[in-house]
Design a protein around this motif. Sequence first.
Motif, PDB file in Angstrom:
ATOM      1  N   PHE A 171     -18.503  29.689  34.570  1.00  0.00           N
ATOM      2  CA  PHE A 171     -17.996  29.680  33.204  1.00  0.00           C
ATOM      3  C   PHE A 171     -16.571  29.176  33.207  1.00  0.00           C
ATOM      4  CE2 PHE A 171     -17.189  34.021  34.734  1.00  0.00           C
ATOM      5  CZ  PHE A 171     -15.877  34.259  34.370  1.00  0.00           C
ATOM      6  N   SER A 172     -16.153  28.672  32.078  1.00  0.00           N
ATOM      7  CA  SER A 172     -14.753  28.306  31.902  1.00  0.00           C
ATOM      8  C   SER A 172     -14.194  29.240  30.840  1.00  0.00           C
ATOM      9  CB  SER A 172     -14.600  26.834  31.500  1.00  0.00           C
ATOM     10  OG  SER A 172     -15.302  26.567  30.317  1.00  0.00           O
ATOM     11  N   TYR A 173     -12.939  29.611  31.025  1.00  0.00           N
ATOM     12  CA  TYR A 173     -12.328  30.576  30.109  1.00  0.00           C
ATOM     13  C   TYR A 173     -10.819  30.398  30.124  1.00  0.00           C
ATOM     14  CZ  TYR A 173     -10.611  34.935  28.212  1.00  0.00           C
ATOM     15  OH  TYR A 173      -9.942  35.861  27.460  1.00  0.00           O
ATOM     16  N   GLU A 174     -10.240  30.436  28.950  1.00  0.00           N
ATOM     17  CA  GLU A 174      -8.794  30.440  28.797  1.00  0.00           C
ATOM     18  C   GLU A 174      -8.468  31.488  27.746  1.00  0.00           C
ATOM     19  OE1 GLU A 174      -5.129  29.666  29.930  1.00  0.00           O
ATOM     20  OE2 GLU A 174      -6.833  28.597  30.788  1.00  0.00           O
ATOM     21  N   ASP A 175      -7.701  32.490  28.115  1.00  0.00           N
ATOM     22  CA  ASP A 175      -7.366  33.568  27.199  1.00  0.00           C
ATOM     23  C   ASP A 175      -6.745  33.000  25.924  1.00  0.00           C
ATOM     24  OD1 ASP A 175      -7.242  36.248  26.482  1.00  0.00           O
ATOM     25  OD2 ASP A 175      -5.184  36.467  27.198  1.00  0.00           O
ATOM     26  N   GLY A 176      -7.281  33.422  24.795  1.00  0.00           N
ATOM     27  CA  GLY A 176      -6.776  32.975  23.507  1.00  0.00           C
ATOM     28  C   GLY A 176      -7.343  31.645  23.038  1.00  0.00           C
ATOM     29  N   GLU A 177      -8.195  31.028  23.840  1.00  0.00           N
ATOM     30  CA  GLU A 177      -8.787  29.735  23.491  1.00  0.00           C
ATOM     31  C   GLU A 177     -10.309  29.781  23.680  1.00  0.00           C
ATOM     32  OE1 GLU A 177      -7.278  27.125  22.244  1.00  0.00           O
ATOM     33  OE2 GLU A 177      -5.243  27.905  22.416  1.00  0.00           O
ATOM     34  N   PRO A 178     -11.009  30.622  22.917  1.00  0.00           N
ATOM     35  CA  PRO A 178     -12.445  30.769  23.151  1.00  0.00           C
ATOM     36  C   PRO A 178     -13.253  29.493  22.929  1.00  0.00           C
ATOM     37  CG  PRO A 178     -11.825  31.801  21.096  1.00  0.00           C
ATOM     38  CD  PRO A 178     -10.543  31.410  21.796  1.00  0.00           C
ATOM     39  N   LYS A 179     -12.767  28.601  22.077  1.00  0.00           N
ATOM     40  CA  LYS A 179     -13.510  27.367  21.825  1.00  0.00           C
ATOM     41  C   LYS A 179     -13.600  26.493  23.060  1.00  0.00           C
ATOM     42  CE  LYS A 179     -12.724  27.277  16.910  1.00  0.00           C
ATOM     43  NZ  LYS A 179     -12.205  26.591  15.756  1.00  0.00           N
ATOM     44  N   MET A 180     -12.714  26.715  24.025  1.00  0.00           N
ATOM     45  CA  MET A 180     -12.737  25.961  25.268  1.00  0.00           C
ATOM     46  C   MET A 180     -13.700  26.570  26.281  1.00  0.00           C
ATOM     47  SD  MET A 180      -8.622  25.261  25.507  1.00  0.00           S
ATOM     48  CE  MET A 180      -8.671  25.193  27.263  1.00  0.00           C
ATOM     49  N   VAL A 230     -18.501  29.359  21.600  1.00  0.00           N
ATOM     50  CA  VAL A 230     -17.960  30.700  21.830  1.00  0.00           C
ATOM     51  C   VAL A 230     -16.965  30.947  20.710  1.00  0.00           C
ATOM     52  CG1 VAL A 230     -16.686  32.201  23.393  1.00  0.00           C
ATOM     53  CG2 VAL A 230     -18.270  30.492  24.336  1.00  0.00           C
ATOM     54  N   THR A 231     -17.151  32.066  20.005  1.00  0.00           N
ATOM     55  CA  THR A 231     -16.296  32.398  18.876  1.00  0.00           C
ATOM     56  C   THR A 231     -15.556  33.694  19.154  1.00  0.00           C
ATOM     57  OG1 THR A 231     -17.908  31.369  17.393  1.00  0.00           O
ATOM     58  CG2 THR A 231     -16.272  32.801  16.389  1.00  0.00           C
ATOM     59  N   ASP A 232     -14.254  33.679  18.954  1.00  0.00           N
ATOM     60  CA  ASP A 232     -13.423  34.873  19.115  1.00  0.00           C
ATOM     61  C   ASP A 232     -13.598  35.756  17.887  1.00  0.00           C
ATOM     62  OD1 ASP A 232     -11.481  36.778  19.571  1.00  0.00           O
ATOM     63  OD2 ASP A 232      -9.846  35.347  19.817  1.00  0.00           O
ATOM     64  N   GLU A 233     -14.035  36.986  18.100  1.00  0.00           N
ATOM     65  CA  GLU A 233     -14.216  37.934  17.002  1.00  0.00           C
ATOM     66  C   GLU A 233     -13.053  38.918  16.913  1.00  0.00           C
ATOM     67  OE1 GLU A 233     -16.517  37.285  14.993  1.00  0.00           O
ATOM     68  OE2 GLU A 233     -17.906  36.076  16.177  1.00  0.00           O
ATOM     69  N   GLY A 234     -12.037  38.753  17.766  1.00  0.00           N
ATOM     70  CA  GLY A 234     -10.869  39.619  17.774  1.00  0.00           C
ATOM     71  C   GLY A 234     -11.032  40.815  18.686  1.00  0.00           C
ATOM     72  N   ASP A 235      -9.921  41.332  19.169  1.00  0.00           N
ATOM     73  CA  ASP A 235      -9.881  42.535  19.995  1.00  0.00           C
ATOM     74  C   ASP A 235     -10.765  42.424  21.237  1.00  0.00           C
ATOM     75  OD1 ASP A 235      -8.799  45.034  20.562  1.00  0.00           O
ATOM     76  OD2 ASP A 235     -10.468  46.098  19.592  1.00  0.00           O
ATOM     77  N   GLY A 236     -10.796  41.242  21.846  1.00  0.00           N
ATOM     78  CA  GLY A 236     -11.566  41.033  23.069  1.00  0.00           C
ATOM     79  C   GLY A 236     -13.055  40.805  22.856  1.00  0.00           C
ATOM     80  N   GLN A 237     -13.488  40.857  21.598  1.00  0.00           N
ATOM     81  CA  GLN A 237     -14.908  40.647  21.281  1.00  0.00           C
ATOM     82  C   GLN A 237     -15.153  39.161  21.026  1.00  0.00           C
ATOM     83  OE1 GLN A 237     -17.016  43.431  21.301  1.00  0.00           O
ATOM     84  NE2 GLN A 237     -15.147  44.430  21.977  1.00  0.00           N
ATOM     85  N   MET A 238     -16.333  38.699  21.406  1.00  0.00           N
ATOM     86  CA  MET A 238     -16.691  37.304  21.150  1.00  0.00           C
ATOM     87  C   MET A 238     -18.192  37.174  20.961  1.00  0.00           C
ATOM     88  SD  MET A 238     -15.861  35.944  24.989  1.00  0.00           S
ATOM     89  CE  MET A 238     -14.403  36.951  25.071  1.00  0.00           C
ATOM     90  N   THR A 239     -18.579  36.101  20.320  1.00  0.00           N
ATOM     91  CA  THR A 239     -19.983  35.759  20.152  1.00  0.00           C
ATOM     92  C   THR A 239     -20.229  34.476  20.922  1.00  0.00           C
ATOM     93  OG1 THR A 239     -20.048  36.760  17.959  1.00  0.00           O
ATOM     94  CG2 THR A 239     -21.806  35.211  18.503  1.00  0.00           C
ATOM     95  N   ILE A 240     -21.196  34.537  21.825  1.00  0.00           N
ATOM     96  CA  ILE A 240     -21.560  33.365  22.611  1.00  0.00           C
ATOM     97  C   ILE A 240     -22.928  32.903  22.121  1.00  0.00           C
ATOM     98  CG2 ILE A 240     -22.032  32.455  24.921  1.00  0.00           C
ATOM     99  CD1 ILE A 240     -20.318  34.838  25.996  1.00  0.00           C
TER     100      ILE A 240
END
Length: 188
Positions: free
Chosen positions: A56-65, A109-119
């Motif tokens: 997986f690729s991940y960048e904190d604060g950039e869920p679209k990436m 990947v969508t950031d739902e706030g507070d560490g939650q996300m929808t993939i």
Amino acid sequence: MKKLALALALSLSASIANAAEYVIDTKGAHASINFKIQHLGYSWLVGRFNDFSGEFSYEDGEPKMSKVNVTIQTDSIDSNHAERDKHLRGDDFLNVKKFPEAKFVSTTVTDEGDGQMTIIGDLTLHGVTKSISIDAHKIGEGKDPWGGYRAGFAGETKIALKDFNIDYDLGPASTEVELMLHVEGVRQ
């Protein structure tokens, strides 16, 4: 003006290219793909897949990436009962000879706030590809004791067996499988 537009385009492409790449740590058993399904409406049958890989690729604060790509060896299904596992590997369920792998590839990947996300992504199982949604959350990230850097997530989703052409009648309480995912990745 052209120089400003070029500088903005270069900085945007540089930020997109900076999402950190991780390999899921299956060698250290720091990841698991678990499932449960009701048994006749009286109890839960639980199990897992023992053999899978992914990144997986991940960048904190950039869920679209962010991106996720996982491949599961379907014959590694393990419900802690040899005869049941043989049935699950057969034609009534996973048909592992014909469909030896299941795959998940994220599309958004969508950031739902507070560490939650929808993939959201495409799950290919039993020869069928369907879009599914995973409710996920970040567990944490940081340096490990061996000089590496790790990030961990957990997620859950439900899939209907019939959506993947698995039509063995287990009764009305057993039409959906719940998947629980625990992923720890090592940054590359």
